[in-house]
Design an enzyme around this catalytic site. Structure first.
Site, PDB file in Angstrom:
ATOM      1  N   HIS A 137      -3.436 -12.098   7.018  1.00  0.00           N
ATOM      2  CA  HIS A 137      -4.347 -11.807   5.904  1.00  0.00           C
ATOM      3  C   HIS A 137      -4.061 -10.416   5.340  1.00  0.00           C
ATOM      4  O   HIS A 137      -3.884 -10.252   4.135  1.00  0.00           O
ATOM      5  CB  HIS A 137      -5.799 -11.903   6.374  1.00  0.00           C
ATOM      6  CG  HIS A 137      -6.798 -11.313   5.424  1.00  0.00           C
ATOM      7  ND1 HIS A 137      -7.108 -11.891   4.216  1.00  0.00           N
ATOM      8  CD2 HIS A 137      -7.526 -10.170   5.486  1.00  0.00           C
ATOM      9  CE1 HIS A 137      -8.001 -11.142   3.583  1.00  0.00           C
ATOM     10  NE2 HIS A 137      -8.270 -10.075   4.336  1.00  0.00           N
ATOM     11  N   ASP A 173      13.096  -3.930 -23.196  1.00  0.00           N
ATOM     12  CA  ASP A 173      12.999  -4.597 -21.896  1.00  0.00           C
ATOM     13  C   ASP A 173      13.037  -3.517 -20.830  1.00  0.00           C
ATOM     14  O   ASP A 173      13.043  -2.332 -21.149  1.00  0.00           O
ATOM     15  CB  ASP A 173      14.162  -5.588 -21.702  1.00  0.00           C
ATOM     16  CG  ASP A 173      13.777  -6.708 -20.732  1.00  0.00           C
ATOM     17  OD1 ASP A 173      13.258  -6.390 -19.648  1.00  0.00           O
ATOM     18  OD2 ASP A 173      13.979  -7.887 -21.073  1.00  0.00           O
ATOM     19  N   TRP A 180      -2.369  -5.816  10.857  1.00  0.00           N
ATOM     20  CA  TRP A 180      -1.373  -5.453   9.834  1.00  0.00           C
ATOM     21  C   TRP A 180      -0.751  -4.097  10.154  1.00  0.00           C
ATOM     22  O   TRP A 180       0.287  -3.740   9.607  1.00  0.00           O
ATOM     23  CB  TRP A 180      -1.972  -5.468   8.425  1.00  0.00           C
ATOM     24  CG  TRP A 180      -2.643  -4.205   7.991  1.00  0.00           C
ATOM     25  CD1 TRP A 180      -3.923  -3.850   8.275  1.00  0.00           C
ATOM     26  CD2 TRP A 180      -2.086  -3.143   7.210  1.00  0.00           C
ATOM     27  NE1 TRP A 180      -4.193  -2.627   7.720  1.00  0.00           N
ATOM     28  CE2 TRP A 180      -3.084  -2.167   7.065  1.00  0.00           C
ATOM     29  CE3 TRP A 180      -0.842  -2.922   6.616  1.00  0.00           C
ATOM     30  CZ2 TRP A 180      -2.879  -0.984   6.360  1.00  0.00           C
ATOM     31  CZ3 TRP A 180      -0.646  -1.743   5.909  1.00  0.00           C
ATOM     32  CH2 TRP A 180      -1.651  -0.789   5.789  1.00  0.00           C
ATOM     33  N   SER A 204      12.611  -5.076  -2.192  1.00  0.00           N
ATOM     34  CA  SER A 204      12.050  -5.517  -3.471  1.00  0.00           C
ATOM     35  C   SER A 204      11.263  -4.390  -4.138  1.00  0.00           C
ATOM     36  O   SER A 204      11.440  -4.108  -5.328  1.00  0.00           O
ATOM     37  CB  SER A 204      11.160  -6.734  -3.219  1.00  0.00           C
ATOM     38  OG  SER A 204      10.291  -6.935  -4.294  1.00  0.00           O
ATOM     39  N   SER A 205      10.400  -3.719  -3.370  1.00  0.00           N
ATOM     40  CA  SER A 205       9.580  -2.655  -3.960  1.00  0.00           C
ATOM     41  C   SER A 205      10.436  -1.478  -4.410  1.00  0.00           C
ATOM     42  O   SER A 205      10.188  -0.887  -5.460  1.00  0.00           O
ATOM     43  CB  SER A 205       8.557  -2.138  -2.949  1.00  0.00           C
ATOM     44  OG  SER A 205       7.846  -3.174  -2.400  1.00  0.00           O
ATOM     45  N   HIS A 248      -0.697   5.667   4.612  1.00  0.00           N
ATOM     46  CA  HIS A 248      -1.691   6.275   3.750  1.00  0.00           C
ATOM     47  C   HIS A 248      -1.261   6.365   2.289  1.00  0.00           C
ATOM     48  O   HIS A 248      -1.999   5.952   1.411  1.00  0.00           O
ATOM     49  CB  HIS A 248      -2.237   7.598   4.258  1.00  0.00           C
ATOM     50  CG  HIS A 248      -3.488   7.898   3.500  1.00  0.00           C
ATOM     51  ND1 HIS A 248      -4.686   7.307   3.814  1.00  0.00           N
ATOM     52  CD2 HIS A 248      -3.690   8.571   2.361  1.00  0.00           C
ATOM     53  CE1 HIS A 248      -5.577   7.635   2.917  1.00  0.00           C
ATOM     54  NE2 HIS A 248      -5.007   8.413   2.023  1.00  0.00           N
ATOM     55  N   GLU A 250       0.630   4.434   0.912  1.00  0.00           N
ATOM     56  CA  GLU A 250       0.607   3.042   0.462  1.00  0.00           C
ATOM     57  C   GLU A 250      -0.740   2.695  -0.175  1.00  0.00           C
ATOM     58  O   GLU A 250      -0.822   1.972  -1.162  1.00  0.00           O
ATOM     59  CB  GLU A 250       0.905   2.118   1.651  1.00  0.00           C
ATOM     60  CG  GLU A 250       0.668   0.634   1.404  1.00  0.00           C
ATOM     61  CD  GLU A 250       1.678   0.010   0.461  1.00  0.00           C
ATOM     62  OE1 GLU A 250       2.722   0.642   0.217  1.00  0.00           O
ATOM     63  OE2 GLU A 250       1.413  -1.089  -0.036  1.00  0.00           O
ATOM     64  N   TYR A 308      -2.533   4.621  -1.870  1.00  0.00           N
ATOM     65  CA  TYR A 308      -2.529   5.143  -3.232  1.00  0.00           C
ATOM     66  C   TYR A 308      -1.532   4.419  -4.120  1.00  0.00           C
ATOM     67  O   TYR A 308      -1.720   4.354  -5.326  1.00  0.00           O
ATOM     68  CB  TYR A 308      -2.286   6.651  -3.212  1.00  0.00           C
ATOM     69  CG  TYR A 308      -3.465   7.361  -2.613  1.00  0.00           C
ATOM     70  CD1 TYR A 308      -4.673   7.384  -3.302  1.00  0.00           C
ATOM     71  CD2 TYR A 308      -3.408   7.925  -1.365  1.00  0.00           C
ATOM     72  CE1 TYR A 308      -5.785   7.972  -2.746  1.00  0.00           C
ATOM     73  CE2 TYR A 308      -4.520   8.521  -0.799  1.00  0.00           C
ATOM     74  CZ  TYR A 308      -5.703   8.545  -1.496  1.00  0.00           C
ATOM     75  OH  TYR A 308      -6.808   9.113  -0.949  1.00  0.00           O
ATOM     76  N   SER A 324      -8.158   3.444 -16.927  1.00  0.00           N
ATOM     77  CA  SER A 324      -8.102   4.508 -17.930  1.00  0.00           C
ATOM     78  C   SER A 324      -7.691   3.981 -19.302  1.00  0.00           C
ATOM     79  O   SER A 324      -7.884   4.646 -20.316  1.00  0.00           O
ATOM     80  CB  SER A 324      -7.120   5.596 -17.490  1.00  0.00           C
ATOM     81  OG  SER A 324      -7.491   6.109 -16.239  1.00  0.00           O
ATOM     82  N   HIS A 344      -5.668  11.224   9.545  1.00  0.00           N
ATOM     83  CA  HIS A 344      -7.076  10.822   9.551  1.00  0.00           C
ATOM     84  C   HIS A 344      -7.268   9.367   9.979  1.00  0.00           C
ATOM     85  O   HIS A 344      -8.388   8.938  10.203  1.00  0.00           O
ATOM     86  CB  HIS A 344      -7.775  11.131   8.215  1.00  0.00           C
ATOM     87  CG  HIS A 344      -7.361  10.293   7.063  1.00  0.00           C
ATOM     88  ND1 HIS A 344      -7.318  10.756   5.788  1.00  0.00           N
ATOM     89  CD2 HIS A 344      -6.968   9.011   6.985  1.00  0.00           C
ATOM     90  CE1 HIS A 344      -6.926   9.804   4.969  1.00  0.00           C
ATOM     91  NE2 HIS A 344      -6.715   8.732   5.670  1.00  0.00           N
ATOM     92  N   HIS A 345      -6.167   8.621  10.100  1.00  0.00           N
ATOM     93  CA  HIS A 345      -6.266   7.283  10.691  1.00  0.00           C
ATOM     94  C   HIS A 345      -6.193   7.355  12.208  1.00  0.00           C
ATOM     95  O   HIS A 345      -6.286   6.338  12.879  1.00  0.00           O
ATOM     96  CB  HIS A 345      -5.134   6.388  10.189  1.00  0.00           C
ATOM     97  CG  HIS A 345      -5.156   6.176   8.707  1.00  0.00           C
ATOM     98  ND1 HIS A 345      -5.833   5.151   8.113  1.00  0.00           N
ATOM     99  CD2 HIS A 345      -4.606   6.891   7.696  1.00  0.00           C
ATOM    100  CE1 HIS A 345      -5.687   5.219   6.796  1.00  0.00           C
ATOM    101  NE2 HIS A 345      -4.957   6.275   6.520  1.00  0.00           N
ATOM    102  N   THR A 389     -10.080  12.746  -6.835  1.00  0.00           N
ATOM    103  CA  THR A 389     -10.615  11.399  -7.012  1.00  0.00           C
ATOM    104  C   THR A 389     -11.948  11.473  -7.748  1.00  0.00           C
ATOM    105  O   THR A 389     -12.227  10.668  -8.649  1.00  0.00           O
ATOM    106  CB  THR A 389     -10.791  10.700  -5.653  1.00  0.00           C
ATOM    107  OG1 THR A 389      -9.619  10.937  -4.878  1.00  0.00           O
ATOM    108  CG2 THR A 389     -10.980   9.216  -5.830  1.00  0.00           C
ATOM    109  N   LYS A 394     -11.514  11.985 -11.437  1.00  0.00           N
ATOM    110  CA  LYS A 394     -11.206  10.767 -12.189  1.00  0.00           C
ATOM    111  C   LYS A 394     -12.479   9.997 -12.518  1.00  0.00           C
ATOM    112  O   LYS A 394     -12.684   9.557 -13.647  1.00  0.00           O
ATOM    113  CB  LYS A 394     -10.250   9.873 -11.390  1.00  0.00           C
ATOM    114  CG  LYS A 394      -8.915  10.508 -11.137  1.00  0.00           C
ATOM    115  CD  LYS A 394      -7.867   9.508 -10.706  1.00  0.00           C
ATOM    116  CE  LYS A 394      -7.429   8.655 -11.845  1.00  0.00           C
ATOM    117  NZ  LYS A 394      -6.593   9.353 -12.814  1.00  0.00           N
ATOM    118  N   ARG A 423     -13.896  -3.803  15.077  1.00  0.00           N
ATOM    119  CA  ARG A 423     -13.195  -4.721  14.194  1.00  0.00           C
ATOM    120  C   ARG A 423     -12.223  -5.575  14.997  1.00  0.00           C
ATOM    121  O   ARG A 423     -11.967  -5.320  16.165  1.00  0.00           O
ATOM    122  CB  ARG A 423     -12.451  -3.940  13.102  1.00  0.00           C
ATOM    123  CG  ARG A 423     -11.414  -3.003  13.644  1.00  0.00           C
ATOM    124  CD  ARG A 423     -10.898  -2.045  12.592  1.00  0.00           C
ATOM    125  NE  ARG A 423     -10.046  -2.713  11.641  1.00  0.00           N
ATOM    126  CZ  ARG A 423      -9.067  -2.099  10.976  1.00  0.00           C
ATOM    127  NH1 ARG A 423      -8.841  -0.818  11.156  1.00  0.00           N
ATOM    128  NH2 ARG A 423      -8.323  -2.747  10.107  1.00  0.00           N
TER     129      ARG A 423
END
Lengths: 521, 411
Positions: free
Chosen positions: A67, A96, A132, A160-161, A244, A246, A248, A259, A293-294, A319, A322, A441
């Protein structure tokens, strides 16, 4: 280069047209959203009441893992890439993308990568079952055979990315219409430019990490094995150094979409456009120095915890800027609440909730109690589902009618909004609360005291999942419907893409447009 | 609970405020954590409400349908500077008390009691470093049955069904207790909310944390780091008692006096963990003491008990295995020569843990006999002459000593 697309299925395999590839990305991401969403519903069904009902703990862990991975790599990132493909050339007046063939390949790697990722479900042997974040040594010494499929799938997704990011950077830097400086670009293009650099910086780290996992698993190395001189903590550091930023990568392009939408429906220029760009830059740079922080509960030094707590708290400042800018854009505007604006406002509302719970998580002592509980699950689902997903839906309701020339039914889309808003809160709010009460969790079975709010979350999850069918119907109306969209779809919309005919021709801006000054004012 | 009632709960959360908030806990540190949590919560509520008020005001009064005309301003330096600096200042104000609490939280020096906490798939092992006490702590209803959804109806009704253990950690109140946490296999996390402790157990590393418990009671928690299939089934029960009760418990524990231990636990616990008193039957041991070799039946009986507790978590009660855990039915190890079989139990292999410090020779012999005679594994026509057999503690000890001397020779 013909003016009309080829006929038949082969068009989609051989296409190098940015619009076709954008469509492929978006359709694929929607399919993955439903696949992965179905997994979430299985998880929620098992959690409807205590005691194991129909999933074994092993299968439950596999679902949790798939998931997360599929939502991030299969649903959200491709959706963002789809919008990038469609919109970036249109917004900067390019014919293009810079590398059309590469573009085709970056998409077509995706379905096969995801196929590889889910292959263990079909060829036997457990699929990856370590979440994950696939922490070692659960994923190395103790990982099921399917882990190897996951490792190579991640390599493919990474390629790919990276290719897509190179393409986006090259397009933005080289193919802007004459007269458009970098500072004249729309915010969406800016957000993707910065995101593409983030992807280039972090994907190789992830690729390296999974390669180390592979050699630990099969070639006798001990990068993550303390018995051989390595460290499981090294894995966590490497993973979150990727993980982390990722977050963002997922968020920044959505900030860009929002925006674009809010000024259109407020009929007012974006407030503080420059500070928006600087805020995105600041968030992107800060995202590289907050990863621990994780890991506050891993036993890292006090000084390390303090440093990463301070940096994490500082991220809240740009943040916040924004969010304030979006609200200031609406302030004293002439607001109308068409479906894209509804979802954009919903985004600002719910993303702020997600962000505030994030500030709570930054407080290290409190994090000891929040860590690895459902509070974290609630937090990031507020950010990703009721935040980013709302932003993506807003983008689709905003731009798709322009692309296809057909309009969806506003009543239907409004229903979609209200149902999603209410049901996502019924799903994720109880998660925050059971997390505070101490429910960890990733458990397939929980003790009795958590029952009532888990039931509520399960109700919400099903309501949310079923509501998304309305979105599919609305999108179908945009493709096969009868209600034509006019030349002017949103009266407040500015920018190059809105000067083109509706529906968009197969090839646009074969002659670059003339641009003077900012496109978005 | 009906859906309507649940919805009501969502909107009238006052009744739930206590149940669904972070626990203030029972240590000075957990109180301070709770206070920080509430302060940051109210700050967030204040920020959130202010932001949403402005947003709602705008959405109501600045709509085209109520005749609003769009202004065209798009910058205001002072406003932008202000809303950068003010949140920054709020964060600085927040960071100061947090830093002070963190420095206290991370100071585990000068502890009175030192307990090593070892996570393993899927139970906890506690070693009292000052008293030479060590024991395992398992989910009290059998973990193998819990993982297969086979709990009895009576067990399911128990409000703490998944949060009780066969051997709780007993600690004294009003003493600084240092917990040294580590793991033998994957990463676990020792999470006891009321003690304000949530600490990862990293294999190969030891990290320390501490608690000073203010009042006697039973404090429950569970593993909070995904550690495999049994993740949901490795609870933690900490029982805090007075110093006298603790001393009595230590004495009984050291003397191996199970009844005394249970007395202590019973005295303190309002609702005693039922399974603490049911120690496993040990018929083989009884026979050993009378000098006779244990019978096959006795070994099988004891083996079944050991198997359910130690092996069934991975290899399943049915012996069929699951995922990376191989089936024992007709497996080469379980039907071939016994020496490698015993060796593997003693010293482990890959995901299989080493049991040499966890089970006695008698228990290993019993479970070896059990596995080799169950599920048709003793069919000598099918699996050859080595299948089946009855083994005693002497066989196990012989192999242990042999491998030890080999290791010594090898340097």
């Amino acid at each position: 280069m013909s003016d009309e697309p080829e006929k038949g299925l082969l068009r989609w395999v051989t296409t190098t047209n940015h619009k076709d590839i954008g469509t492929l990305y978006l359709v694929f991401s929607l399919a993955m959203f439903f696949l992965s969403g179905a997994m979430a519903l299985l998880i929620r069904t098992e959690l409807y009441r205590p005691n194991l009902m129909f999933l074994s703990p092993l299968f439950y862990n596999q679902l949790v893992t798939s998931h997360g991975l599929i939502m991030i790599f299969g649903a959200i990132m491709p959706a963002l890439a789809g919008f990038a493909n469609w919109q970036i050339p249109l917004m900067i007046g390019a014919a293009d993308m810079a590398f059309p063939r590469l573009n085709n390949w970056s998409f077509w790697l995706l379905p096969f990568a995801i196929l590889l990722l889910v292959s263990p479900y079909f060829i036997g042997g457990p699929a990856p079952d370590m979440g994950w974040t696939f922490y070692a040594p659960l994923s190395t010494t103790y990982g099921p055979p399917g882990t190897d499929a996951m490792i190579f799938a991640i390599h493919m997704l990474g390629i790919s990315s990276i290719l897509a990011s190179i393409n986006i950077i090259a397009t933005i830097l080289n193919l802007r219409a004459p007269g458009m400086t970098l500072w004249d670009m729309p915010i969406f293009v800016w957000s993707w430019l910065i995101t593409a650099f983030l992807i280039l910086a972090i994907m190789p780290v992830l690729a390296g990490t999974v390669t180390m996992m592979l050699t630990d698993r099969h070639f006798g190395t001990s990068f993550f094995n303390a018995a051989g001189g390595g460290s499981p903590l090294l894995f966590e550091h490497l993973f979150w150094f990727f993980g982390h930023p990722e977050v963002y990568v997922l968020a920044l392009p959505v900030f860009g979409i929002i925006s674009e939408i809010i000024p259109t429906f407020s009929r007012k220029p974006l407030f503080g456009a420059m500070s928006m760009i600087y805020a995105i830059l600041a968030i992107a740079i800060m995202s590289f120095v907050v990863w621990v922080h994780h890991m506050f509960t891993t036993g890292v030094y006090l000084s390390t915890q303090l440093f990463f707590m301070y940096t994490t708290m500082i991220v809240a400042v740009p943040t916040g800027v924004k969010v304030f800018n979006w609200i200031a854009t609406m302030y004293k505007g002439a607001i109308t609440l068409e479906p894209p604006m509804m979802f954009a406002v919903g985004f600002v509302f719910l993303f702020t909730l997600g962000g505030l719970t994030g500030v709570m998580l930054a407080i290290v002592p409190a994090d000891y109690q929040y860590h690895a509980t459902y509070f974290v699950v609630g937090h990031f689902h507020y950010v990703i589902v009721s935040g980013l997903y709302f932003g993506l839906v807003a983008g689709a309701y905003y731009w798709v009618p322009k692309w296809t020339g057909k309009m969806y039914n506003f009543t239907l889309a409004s229903w979609h909004f209200w149902l999603s808003l209410i049901s996502s809160n019924i799903t994720f709010w109880p998660m925050l609360l059971v997390g505070l009460a101490g429910m960890p969790r990733r458990i397939p079975d929980y003790n009795l005291q958590f029952t009532d709010f888990n039931q509520l979350a399960t109700f919400g999850a099903f309501a949310f999942g079923l509501s998304q069918i309305l979105f599919v119907i609305a999108m179908r109306q945009c493709i096969k419907g009868h209600q034509k969209a006019g030349q002017t779809i949103w009266d407040g919309a500015k920018g190059l893409e809105w000067r083109l005919p509706t529906p968009l021709p197969y090839h646009t801006f074969s002659e670059p447009p003339k641009v003077e000054g900012k496109t978005y004012i | 609970m009906s859906f309507g009632k649940l919805l009501l709960c969502l909107f009238f959360q006052s009744a739930f405020a206590l149940k669904y908030n972070m626990t203030p806990g029972v240590t000075p540190m957990s109180h301070q954590i709770y206070d920080l949590h509430m302060i940051i919560f109210y700050i967030c509520v204040f920020i959130g409400v202010s932001v949403f008020c402005v947003m709602m005001y705008t959405l109501i009064y600045h709509r085209r349908s109520v005749g609003a005309k769009a202004a065209q301003f798009h910058d205001n330096l002072w406003v932008e500077v202000l809303w950068t600096i003010i949140p920054f200042l709020i964060l600085v104000v927040m960071a100061i008390p947090t830093t002070i609490v963190m420095m206290r939280l991370n100071d585990a020096r000068d502890a009175d009691v030192n307990i090593k906490v070892i996570g393993m798939q899927w139970k906890w092992r506690y070693e009292y470093l000052d008293h030479n006490i060590a024991f395992d702590s398992n989910l009290a209803p059998s973990i193998a049955r819990a993982m297969n959804g086979q709990l009895t109806e009576a067990e399911k009704q128990d409000p703490n069904v998944l949060l009780q253990v066969d051997e709780p950690v007993v600690v004294p109140i009003h003493k600084k207790i240092r917990f040294l946490v580590t793991s033998t296999d994957v990463i676990h996390a020792w999470f006891v909310p009321e003690l304000g402790i949530n600490r990862d157990c990293n294999p190969g590393f030891i990290s320390e944390t501490w608690a000073y418990i203010e009042k006697p009671g039973i404090y429950r928690g569970q593993c909070s780091q995904l550690c495999g299939s049994g993740h949901a089934f490795m609870p933690i029960v900490v029982i805090a008692v007075t110093q006298e009760e603790y001393d009595a418990w230590v004495k009984d524990k050291q003397a191996g006096n199970a009844d005394g231990v249970n007395q202590t636990i019973k005295k303190i616990s309002m609702s005693p963990d039922q399974n603490t008193q049911t120690k496993q039957a040990d018929p083989a041991k009884a026979q050993e003491q009378t000098g006779e070799a244990p019978t096959k039946e006795a070994l099988m009986e004891q083996g079944a008990v050991v198997y359910e507790k130690q092996c069934a978590v991975c290899h399943q009660l049915s012996g069929q295995g699951q995922g990376i855990f191989p089936s024992l039915i007709g497996s080469k190890v379980a039907t071939g020569p016994v020496q490698p079989h015993i060796y593997q139990l003693l010293f482990g292999k890959n995901a299989m843990p080493a049991f040499k410090n966890i089970l006695s020779y008698e228990e290993i012999a019993a479970v070896i006999t059990y596995v080799r005679n169950m599920w048709g594994n003793d069919d000598q026509q099918k699996y050859g002459p080595d299948a089946g057999g009855v083994y005693t503690a002497k066989d196990v000890e012989a192999i242990y000593l042999k491998s030890k001397s080999n290791q010594d020779k090898g340097g």
